[in-house]
Design an enzyme around this catalytic site. Sequence first.
Site, PDB file in Angstrom:
ATOM      1  N   ASP A  33       0.830  -1.211   0.000  1.00  0.00           N
ATOM      2  CA  ASP A  33       0.000   0.000   0.000  1.00  0.00           C
ATOM      3  C   ASP A  33       0.859   1.254   0.000  1.00  0.00           C
ATOM      4  O   ASP A  33       1.552   1.542   0.970  1.00  0.00           O
ATOM      5  CB  ASP A  33      -0.900  -0.002   1.236  1.00  0.00           C
ATOM      6  CG  ASP A  33      -1.989  -1.055   1.147  1.00  0.00           C
ATOM      7  OD1 ASP A  33      -2.751  -1.030   0.166  1.00  0.00           O
ATOM      8  OD2 ASP A  33      -2.065  -1.902   2.061  1.00  0.00           O
ATOM      9  N   MET A  35       0.832   5.176   0.176  1.00  0.00           N
ATOM     10  CA  MET A  35      -0.071   6.253   0.630  1.00  0.00           C
ATOM     11  C   MET A  35       0.692   7.568   0.735  1.00  0.00           C
ATOM     12  O   MET A  35       1.823   7.576   1.225  1.00  0.00           O
ATOM     13  CB  MET A  35      -0.628   5.913   2.016  1.00  0.00           C
ATOM     14  CG  MET A  35      -1.401   4.626   2.067  1.00  0.00           C
ATOM     15  SD  MET A  35      -1.923   4.312   3.772  1.00  0.00           S
ATOM     16  CE  MET A  35      -2.870   2.824   3.541  1.00  0.00           C
TER      17      MET A  35
END
Length: 218
Positions: A33, A35
Amino acid sequence: MKVAPSMLSADFAKLAQEIQAIEAAGADYLHIDLMDGNFVPNISFGPMVYEAIRKDTDLFFDVHMMIQDPEQYIEACAQAGADSIGIHVEATHHPHRALQQIKGLGKEACITINPGTPVDAIVPLLDLVDMVLVMSVNPGFGGQAFIPYSLDKICQLDALRREYGYDFKIQVDGGVNEETGRQCYEAGADVLVAGSYIFNHENYATAIQSLKFGEAHD
Ligand code: DX5
Ligand code: ZN
């Protein structure tokens, strides 16, 4: 069913061991992920980290970009060892161009939709992608509850796939456990991302096996 443990829930202080443990436990992908603190209210790890862990594992690197204007970091993710690169349709004015960029780098391309975004928003992109990621939580954090309407979206995508002969995989991310994972499987999903469910489990292999719906269990 393919299972993609989300690195976000791993112990960052011993990342290499954690990744090797989930690889040995039967993970199919490593879900990573990205971000930016802008598109989502959290900051995680970037391509320098992927490059560092790339030498510790042969797992398929499935990068989920949760960043505004992902175009500027697609090449860096590819060079750092990503096998699949996913962008959010909400994060760019030119999702079609960004997906072409990913394919042009020889990587698998994934288009992602937030819980508030309808399947209709990505219909023009479906012939271009290798995977569609249905977010079943609002992105930014692990450990949130699965949003049931995500199942309708999986069904819609599966129907479109059958109707038009597309071969994209359907991936689901957020709040996946044995119960919600089974519902996703029954709706037509092919890849389950799971963070807290796997990494909070005392036995990673048991947790991963419990999500491999449609396959013979040992
Ligand atoms: C959320 C991330 C997910 C997250 C899932 O923004 O995209 O990949 O790690 O975590 P769980 O499985 O705990 O909901
Ligand atoms: Zn994710």
